[in-house]
Design a protein around this motif. Structure first.
Motif, PDB file in Angstrom:
ATOM      1  N   PRO A 188       0.830  -1.206   0.000  1.00 12.91           N
ATOM      2  CA  PRO A 188       0.000   0.000   0.000  1.00 12.91           C
ATOM      3  C   PRO A 188       0.862   1.252   0.000  1.00 12.91           C
ATOM      4  N   LYS A 189       0.404   2.291  -0.713  1.00  8.91           N
ATOM      5  CA  LYS A 189       1.217   3.516  -0.782  1.00  8.91           C
ATOM      6  C   LYS A 189       1.407   4.114   0.607  1.00  8.91           C
ATOM      7  N   GLU A 190       0.455   3.875   1.493  1.00  6.84           N
ATOM      8  CA  GLU A 190       0.547   4.421   2.857  1.00  6.84           C
ATOM      9  C   GLU A 190       1.723   3.824   3.626  1.00  6.84           C
ATOM     10  N   MET A 191       2.230   2.668   3.160  1.00  8.49           N
ATOM     11  CA  MET A 191       3.339   2.011   3.857  1.00  8.49           C
ATOM     12  C   MET A 191       4.706   2.456   3.334  1.00  8.49           C
ATOM     13  N   LEU A 192       4.740   3.293   2.303  1.00  7.68           N
ATOM     14  CA  LEU A 192       6.041   3.751   1.797  1.00  7.68           C
ATOM     15  C   LEU A 192       6.737   4.538   2.901  1.00  7.68           C
ATOM     16  N   PRO A 193       8.037   4.257   3.121  1.00  7.30           N
ATOM     17  CA  PRO A 193       8.710   4.925   4.238  1.00  7.30           C
ATOM     18  C   PRO A 193       9.024   6.382   3.947  1.00  7.30           C
ATOM     19  N   VAL A 194       8.825   7.219   4.944  1.00 10.75           N
ATOM     20  CA  VAL A 194       9.312   8.596   4.894  1.00 10.75           C
ATOM     21  C   VAL A 194      10.441   8.598   5.928  1.00 10.75           C
ATOM     22  N   VAL A 195      11.676   8.545   5.450  1.00  9.97           N
ATOM     23  CA  VAL A 195      12.893   8.234   6.187  1.00  9.97           C
ATOM     24  C   VAL A 195      12.786   6.771   6.659  1.00  9.97           C
ATOM     25  N   ASP A 196      12.337   6.501   7.889  1.00 13.60           N
ATOM     26  CA  ASP A 196      12.294   5.097   8.309  1.00 13.60           C
ATOM     27  C   ASP A 196      10.949   4.708   8.923  1.00 13.60           C
ATOM     28  N   LYS A 197       9.941   5.533   8.686  1.00 16.37           N
ATOM     29  CA  LYS A 197       8.621   5.250   9.248  1.00 16.37           C
ATOM     30  C   LYS A 197       7.609   5.297   8.118  1.00 16.37           C
ATOM     31  N   PRO A 198       6.664   4.349   8.065  1.00 16.76           N
ATOM     32  CA  PRO A 198       5.678   4.445   6.995  1.00 16.76           C
ATOM     33  C   PRO A 198       4.876   5.747   7.108  1.00 16.76           C
ATOM     34  N   ALA A 199       4.550   6.326   5.956  1.00 15.77           N
ATOM     35  CA  ALA A 199       3.843   7.615   5.935  1.00 15.77           C
ATOM     36  C   ALA A 199       2.614   7.578   6.841  1.00 15.77           C
ATOM     37  N   ILE A 200       1.897   6.487   6.837  1.00 16.27           N
ATOM     38  CA  ILE A 200       0.642   6.406   7.591  1.00 16.27           C
ATOM     39  C   ILE A 200       0.873   6.532   9.103  1.00 16.27           C
ATOM     40  N   GLN A 201       2.048   6.120   9.582  1.00 17.85           N
ATOM     41  CA  GLN A 201       2.289   6.219  11.021  1.00 17.85           C
ATOM     42  C   GLN A 201       2.401   7.681  11.476  1.00 17.85           C
ATOM     43  N   TYR A 202       2.954   8.544  10.614  1.00 15.76           N
ATOM     44  CA  TYR A 202       3.001   9.974  10.949  1.00 15.76           C
ATOM     45  C   TYR A 202       1.575  10.498  11.139  1.00 15.76           C
ATOM     46  N   VAL A 203       0.674  10.035  10.268  1.00 19.10           N
ATOM     47  CA  VAL A 203      -0.703  10.541  10.299  1.00 19.10           C
ATOM     48  C   VAL A 203      -1.422  10.060  11.563  1.00 19.10           C
ATOM     49  N   VAL A 234      -6.491  28.668   8.680  1.00 25.09           N
ATOM     50  CA  VAL A 234      -5.435  28.870   7.677  1.00 25.09           C
ATOM     51  C   VAL A 234      -4.094  28.473   8.297  1.00 25.09           C
ATOM     52  N   PHE A 235      -3.508  27.435   7.730  1.00 25.03           N
ATOM     53  CA  PHE A 235      -2.278  26.851   8.282  1.00 25.03           C
ATOM     54  C   PHE A 235      -1.053  27.515   7.659  1.00 25.03           C
ATOM     55  N   LYS A 236      -0.120  27.920   8.525  1.00 27.56           N
ATOM     56  CA  LYS A 236       1.095  28.570   8.003  1.00 27.56           C
ATOM     57  C   LYS A 236       2.348  27.762   8.361  1.00 27.56           C
ATOM     58  N   GLY A 237       2.133  26.561   8.885  1.00 27.85           N
ATOM     59  CA  GLY A 237       3.266  25.766   9.353  1.00 27.85           C
ATOM     60  C   GLY A 237       3.864  24.887   8.266  1.00 27.85           C
ATOM     61  N   ARG A 238       4.615  23.893   8.735  1.00 26.38           N
ATOM     62  CA  ARG A 238       5.321  23.004   7.815  1.00 26.38           C
ATOM     63  C   ARG A 238       4.448  21.818   7.410  1.00 26.38           C
ATOM     64  N   ARG A 239       4.241  21.697   6.114  1.00 23.72           N
ATOM     65  CA  ARG A 239       3.429  20.597   5.585  1.00 23.72           C
ATOM     66  C   ARG A 239       4.257  19.874   4.527  1.00 23.72           C
ATOM     67  N   TYR A 240       4.224  18.570   4.558  1.00 25.11           N
ATOM     68  CA  TYR A 240       4.970  17.798   3.573  1.00 25.11           C
ATOM     69  C   TYR A 240       3.962  16.996   2.767  1.00 25.11           C
ATOM     70  N   ASP A 241       4.033  17.171   1.464  1.00 26.97           N
ATOM     71  CA  ASP A 241       3.115  16.467   0.580  1.00 26.97           C
ATOM     72  C   ASP A 241       3.821  15.176   0.142  1.00 26.97           C
ATOM     73  N   THR A 242       3.197  14.046   0.357  1.00 23.13           N
ATOM     74  CA  THR A 242       3.851  12.808  -0.083  1.00 23.13           C
ATOM     75  C   THR A 242       3.077  12.152  -1.218  1.00 23.13           C
ATOM     76  N   GLY A 243       2.124  12.883  -1.791  1.00 22.42           N
ATOM     77  CA  GLY A 243       1.226  12.297  -2.785  1.00 22.42           C
ATOM     78  C   GLY A 243       1.831  12.143  -4.172  1.00 22.42           C
ATOM     79  N   ALA A 244       2.843  12.948  -4.485  1.00 21.94           N
ATOM     80  CA  ALA A 244       3.464  12.861  -5.803  1.00 21.94           C
ATOM     81  C   ALA A 244       4.962  12.624  -5.604  1.00 21.94           C
ATOM     82  N   LYS A 245       5.603  12.026  -6.607  1.00 18.72           N
ATOM     83  CA  LYS A 245       6.979  11.553  -6.417  1.00 18.72           C
ATOM     84  C   LYS A 245       7.970  12.650  -5.997  1.00 18.72           C
ATOM     85  N   ALA A 246       7.950  13.789  -6.703  1.00 17.96           N
ATOM     86  CA  ALA A 246       8.928  14.841  -6.377  1.00 17.96           C
ATOM     87  C   ALA A 246       8.673  15.381  -4.959  1.00 17.96           C
ATOM     88  N   ASP A 247       7.386  15.528  -4.595  1.00 16.44           N
ATOM     89  CA  ASP A 247       7.053  16.026  -3.253  1.00 16.44           C
ATOM     90  C   ASP A 247       7.493  15.022  -2.190  1.00 16.44           C
TER      91      ASP A 247
END
Ligand code: G1P
Length: 315
Positions: free
Chosen positions: A31-46, A266-279
């Motif tokens: 599942p795409k949700e299991m792709l690691p962002v550094v060493d944790k699957p993206a879904i765990q951050y959420v 209105v959010f002004k903080g740090r957001r990381y988009d993991t939905g597209a490859k370059a992001d």
């Protein structure tokens, strides 16, 4: 209704039935949700974001081939025993962490008929309480809490609350876009007045020319349960899918007590988009650069890569 009588938000819904075709072949059997962002699957951050905001009852809306998600948030007895036997407490803690975060529930979406339809699958579990929805493609930096603010605004103003962020007008066609006016609210404990707006209309993925603003919906919502009744009546919209944005347009017109109104934080903080490859790559580089353990080594390499290696490669 006074604040004291408003039911507090305790449940989070995480839609995770998407096929992740943008990341093929990596997502053929994972599942795409299991792709690691550094060493944790993206879904765990959420899930961690939801639990940090006090939401410990989590419903994941999944589909076929999503079993690894359930396994990730469950105990892994064999692995735990093995690590315990070796006395490797660090790794044992890492394995256990995800299974101790929250009470997890799962429901299958079956036909992928859009985000609105995914949210509708949560109706039997959520019933009649306001609830949060978190989309997995957006990661919000834990140092810039957003969901807690949205829950506070919902508690004060009722109705529903969506997260908005200013984006480059060139990119607005990728998002739900909001038309807003100032909110009638002096601000609260953790939220400044200027951060909250009243939503008058929404358009799902408009062309740049048709966009009412450059305020994009990012994937965090706190919804009044009236959204279910509206979603039942919502016809397929953009892309032939049942759009959550279209249901929110209806709620924005409603009075308090009937599911309205809709506000935006209105959010002004740090957001990381993991939905597209370059992001996704940018998210990994940013997060790895800031890690205490990996950061020093990685930053040195990155600096040398940009200043020396890239030019040598002709870029
Ligand atoms: C969904 C919503 C859209 C929102 C976006 C945020 O779109 O439909 O309104 O702006 O999430 O990430 P998706 O990106 O799933 O196509």
């Amino acid at each position: 209704m006074t604040i004291a009588h408003r039911p507090s938000v305790t449940k989070a819904v995480i839609p995770a039935a998407g096929l992740g075709t943008r990341f093929l072949p990596a997502t053929k059997a994972t599942p795409k949700e299991m792709l690691p962002v550094v060493d944790k699957p993206a879904i765990q951050y959420v899930v961690e974001e939801a639990t940090s905001a006090g939401l410990t009852d989590i419903l994941m809306v999944t589909g076929r081939n999503k079993r690894p998600l359930e396994d990730h948030f469950d105990r892994a007895y064999e692995l735990e025993e093995l690590l315990a036997g070796k006395g490797d407490q660090d790794k044992l803690a890492k394995v256990r962490e995800s299974s101790e975060l929250a009470t997890m529930h799962y429901v299958r979406q079956g036909d992928p008929k859009g985000l609105g339809h995914a949210v509708l699958c949560a109706e039997p579990h959520v019933a009649d309480q306001p609830f949060a929805v978190l989309l997995g493609d957006d990661l919000i930096d834990p140092r810039d809490p957003l969901l807690a603010k949205m829950i506070e605004v919902q508690g004060e103003l009722g109705g529903s609350v969506v997260a908005l962020m200013e984006v480059d007008p060139e990119d607005i066609h990728l998002y739900g876009c909001a038309e807003v006016k100032p909110a009638e609210w002096p601000g609260g404990r953790g939220v400044d007045q200027g951060e909250v707006v009243r939503i008058t209309d929404l358009v799902e993925k408009p062309d740049r020319e048709a966009a009412p603003s450059n305020l994009a919906i990012i994937g965090r919502y706190v919804l009044d349960p009236a959204v279910f009744e509206v979603l039942h009546e919502t016809k397929p919209g953009r892309g032939g899918e049942i759009q959550l944005t279209d249901a929110l347009v209806e709620l924005a017109k409603r009075t308090p007590g009937r599911g309205g109104p809709v506000h935006g934080v209105v959010f002004k903080g740090r957001r990381y988009d993991t939905g597209a490859k370059a992001d996704y790559l940018r998210a990994i580089v940013r997060l790895a650069s800031e890690r205490e353990d990996l950061g020093p080594e990685f930053r040195d390499w990155l600096r040398a890569f940009v200043t020396t290696e890239l030019p040598e490669m002709g870029y």
